[in-house]
Design a protein around this motif. Structure first.
Motif, mmCIF file in Angstrom:
data_model
loop_
_atom_site.group_PDB
_atom_site.id
_atom_site.type_symbol
_atom_site.label_atom_id
_atom_site.label_comp_id
_atom_site.label_asym_id
_atom_site.label_seq_id
_atom_site.Cartn_x
_atom_site.Cartn_y
_atom_site.Cartn_z
ATOM 1 N N LEU A 5 0.839 -1.024 -0.147
ATOM 2 C CA LEU A 5 0.005 -0.044 -0.009
ATOM 3 C C LEU A 5 0.754 1.449 -0.016
ATOM 4 C CD1 LEU A 5 -2.850 -1.000 2.495
ATOM 5 C CD2 LEU A 5 -2.808 -1.029 0.044
ATOM 6 N N CYS A 6 1.962 1.267 -0.919
ATOM 7 C CA CYS A 6 2.847 2.539 -0.765
ATOM 8 C C CYS A 6 1.937 3.686 -1.361
ATOM 9 C CB CYS A 6 3.884 2.324 -1.795
ATOM 10 S SG CYS A 6 3.528 1.928 -3.438
ATOM 11 N N GLU A 7 2.358 4.764 -1.106
ATOM 12 C CA GLU A 7 1.404 5.977 -1.616
ATOM 13 C C GLU A 7 1.562 5.892 -3.321
ATOM 14 O OE1 GLU A 7 0.819 10.795 -0.723
ATOM 15 O OE2 GLU A 7 2.874 9.855 -0.509
ATOM 16 N N ARG A 8 0.183 5.809 -3.708
ATOM 17 C CA ARG A 8 -0.214 5.764 -4.911
ATOM 18 C C ARG A 8 -0.334 7.189 -5.660
ATOM 19 N NH1 ARG A 8 -4.749 2.146 -5.959
ATOM 20 N NH2 ARG A 8 -5.844 3.608 -4.333
ATOM 21 N N SER A 9 0.179 7.365 -6.865
ATOM 22 C CA SER A 9 0.129 8.886 -7.297
ATOM 23 C C SER A 9 -0.273 8.886 -8.807
ATOM 24 C CB SER A 9 1.418 9.600 -7.174
ATOM 25 O OG SER A 9 2.402 8.724 -7.907
ATOM 26 N N ILE A 10 -0.464 9.976 -9.150
ATOM 27 C CA ILE A 10 -1.082 10.540 -10.248
ATOM 28 C C ILE A 10 -0.154 11.588 -10.786
ATOM 29 C CG2 ILE A 10 -2.791 11.737 -12.051
ATOM 30 C CD1 ILE A 10 -4.849 10.866 -9.875
ATOM 31 N N LEU A 11 0.280 11.444 -12.105
ATOM 32 C CA LEU A 11 1.466 12.243 -12.709
ATOM 33 C C LEU A 11 0.694 13.282 -13.744
ATOM 34 C CD1 LEU A 11 4.331 13.322 -12.976
ATOM 35 C CD2 LEU A 11 4.853 11.484 -14.663
ATOM 36 N N ILE A 26 -8.647 19.109 -9.479
ATOM 37 C CA ILE A 26 -9.616 17.907 -9.695
ATOM 38 C C ILE A 26 -9.058 16.503 -9.448
ATOM 39 C CG2 ILE A 26 -10.851 16.592 -11.260
ATOM 40 C CD1 ILE A 26 -10.991 19.154 -12.997
ATOM 41 N N LEU A 27 -7.906 16.172 -9.693
ATOM 42 C CA LEU A 27 -7.423 14.876 -9.102
ATOM 43 C C LEU A 27 -7.037 14.803 -7.538
ATOM 44 C CD1 LEU A 27 -5.485 14.390 -12.526
ATOM 45 C CD2 LEU A 27 -7.420 12.906 -11.647
ATOM 46 N N GLU A 28 -6.924 15.837 -7.052
ATOM 47 C CA GLU A 28 -6.894 15.806 -5.560
ATOM 48 C C GLU A 28 -7.897 15.300 -4.819
ATOM 49 O OE1 GLU A 28 -5.123 19.491 -4.843
ATOM 50 O OE2 GLU A 28 -3.000 18.883 -5.158
ATOM 51 N N GLU A 29 -9.107 15.280 -5.523
ATOM 52 C CA GLU A 29 -10.548 14.759 -4.978
ATOM 53 C C GLU A 29 -10.151 13.387 -4.876
ATOM 54 O OE1 GLU A 29 -12.745 16.790 -3.736
ATOM 55 O OE2 GLU A 29 -11.521 18.274 -4.307
ATOM 56 N N THR A 30 -9.334 12.576 -5.354
ATOM 57 C CA THR A 30 -9.140 11.112 -5.272
ATOM 58 C C THR A 30 -8.187 11.119 -3.811
ATOM 59 O OG1 THR A 30 -7.141 11.139 -6.216
ATOM 60 C CG2 THR A 30 -9.261 10.972 -7.636
ATOM 61 N N GLU A 31 -8.090 9.525 -3.813
ATOM 62 C CA GLU A 31 -7.254 9.468 -2.559
ATOM 63 C C GLU A 31 -5.782 9.316 -2.969
ATOM 64 O OE1 GLU A 31 -7.584 5.217 -4.098
ATOM 65 O OE2 GLU A 31 -9.127 6.595 -4.045
ATOM 66 N N LEU A 32 -5.484 9.549 -4.217
ATOM 67 C CA LEU A 32 -4.210 9.595 -4.958
ATOM 68 C C LEU A 32 -3.580 10.874 -4.695
ATOM 69 C CD1 LEU A 32 -5.380 7.913 -7.992
ATOM 70 C CD2 LEU A 32 -4.217 6.586 -6.244
ATOM 71 N N ALA A 119 -9.134 8.520 -13.512
ATOM 72 C CA ALA A 119 -8.286 8.282 -12.387
ATOM 73 C C ALA A 119 -8.733 7.088 -11.395
ATOM 74 C CB ALA A 119 -8.306 9.552 -11.350
ATOM 75 N N GLU A 120 -10.063 6.952 -11.110
ATOM 76 C CA GLU A 120 -10.632 5.758 -10.342
ATOM 77 C C GLU A 120 -10.458 4.576 -11.112
ATOM 78 O OE1 GLU A 120 -11.789 6.002 -7.437
ATOM 79 O OE2 GLU A 120 -11.270 8.099 -7.086
ATOM 80 N N GLN A 121 -10.546 4.490 -12.627
ATOM 81 C CA GLN A 121 -10.546 3.170 -13.253
ATOM 82 C C GLN A 121 -9.094 2.967 -12.984
ATOM 83 O OE1 GLN A 121 -12.007 4.311 -16.819
ATOM 84 N NE2 GLN A 121 -13.917 3.856 -16.548
ATOM 85 N N ALA A 122 -7.969 4.028 -13.219
ATOM 86 C CA ALA A 122 -6.463 3.520 -13.242
ATOM 87 C C ALA A 122 -6.465 2.865 -11.774
ATOM 88 C CB ALA A 122 -5.707 4.661 -13.243
ATOM 89 N N ALA A 123 -6.839 3.429 -10.485
ATOM 90 C CA ALA A 123 -6.447 3.002 -9.395
ATOM 91 C C ALA A 123 -7.042 1.581 -9.153
ATOM 92 C CB ALA A 123 -6.981 3.969 -8.416
ATOM 93 N N GLU A 124 -8.344 1.328 -9.542
ATOM 94 C CA GLU A 124 -9.040 -0.027 -9.549
ATOM 95 C C GLU A 124 -8.110 -0.875 -10.362
ATOM 96 O OE1 GLU A 124 -12.987 0.327 -10.673
ATOM 97 O OE2 GLU A 124 -13.432 1.999 -9.173
ATOM 98 N N ALA A 125 -7.716 -0.471 -11.467
ATOM 99 C CA ALA A 125 -7.054 -1.398 -12.225
ATOM 100 C C ALA A 125 -5.538 -1.805 -11.678
ATOM 101 C CB ALA A 125 -6.542 -1.056 -13.760
ATOM 102 N N ARG A 126 -4.905 -0.902 -10.987
ATOM 103 C CA ARG A 126 -3.620 -1.038 -10.151
ATOM 104 C C ARG A 126 -3.951 -1.923 -8.970
ATOM 105 N NH1 ARG A 126 1.062 -2.184 -9.591
ATOM 106 N NH2 ARG A 126 2.433 -1.017 -8.841
ATOM 107 N N ASN A 127 -4.979 -1.910 -8.405
ATOM 108 C CA ASN A 127 -5.427 -2.667 -7.185
ATOM 109 C C ASN A 127 -5.361 -4.121 -7.674
ATOM 110 O OD1 ASN A 127 -5.619 -0.524 -5.422
ATOM 111 N ND2 ASN A 127 -7.722 -0.269 -5.600
ATOM 112 N N GLY A 128 -5.620 -4.412 -8.860
ATOM 113 C CA GLY A 128 -5.744 -5.903 -9.270
ATOM 114 C C GLY A 128 -4.260 -6.479 -9.561
ATOM 115 N N LEU A 129 -3.331 -5.767 -9.401
ATOM 116 C CA LEU A 129 -1.866 -6.146 -9.916
ATOM 117 C C LEU A 129 -1.251 -6.597 -8.530
ATOM 118 C CD1 LEU A 129 -0.705 -3.667 -12.402
ATOM 119 C CD2 LEU A 129 -1.667 -6.045 -12.577
ATOM 120 N N PRO A 130 -0.290 -7.594 -8.633
ATOM 121 C CA PRO A 130 0.468 -7.717 -7.434
ATOM 122 C C PRO A 130 1.459 -6.689 -7.154
ATOM 123 C CG PRO A 130 1.123 -9.166 -9.461
ATOM 124 C CD PRO A 130 -0.050 -8.322 -9.914
#
Length: 131
Positions: A5-11, A26-32, A119-130
């Motif tokens: 659960l390292c800090e995930r980010s958006i560039l 806008i993107l700061e509204e996410t948990e990223l 952003a939400e789709q990217a975060a969800e997709a990343r959650n599924g990866l090891p």
């Protein structure tokens, strides 16, 4: 498993300060966490050090220096395929035809909801990866 659960980010990569600030707000509204860059080179430098944290690169096509947003999208897709890439532009010209298949094009002016959904789709997709 806490290490996963390292800090995930958006560039956000945009040379227009006002547009970059808007996208970041806008993107700061996410948990990223939001990281900003003004050029493709600056973005690649960040990715070389922090790619494991990045879930989304949100970039304009027309950015300064040698790498434009399409070049950046291609580099990200080949080196870090788990990172989702959204490329945006008000006047993409034929550059949009050269985007890698995994990249998404979002025309300007974009809506805040479209940016948040990406952003939400990217975060969800990343959650599924090891980790």
């Amino acid at each position: 498993m806490g290490q996963a659960l390292c800090e995930r980010s958006i560039l956000v990569v945009e040379d227009d300060r006002a547009v970059r600030d808007l996208a970041a707000a806008i993107l700061e509204e996410t948990e990223l966490r939001v990281v900003e860059a003004e050029s493709g080179e600056e973005a690649l430098h960040h990715l070389k050090q922090h790619a494991e944290e990045v879930v989304l690169v949100f970039t304009d096509i027309r950015i300064p220096c040698f790498l434009d947003g399409v070049d950046l999208a291609r580099a990200v897709s080949s080196r870090w395929p788990w990172i989702k890439v959204v490329v945006t532009s008000g006047a993409p010209g034929d550059r949009v035809d050269h985007l890698p298949p995994a990249a998404t094009f979002l025309p300007k002016p974009w809506r805040a909801l479209d940016v948040l959904v990406a952003a939400e789709q990217a975060a969800e997709a990343r959650n599924g990866l090891p980790a």
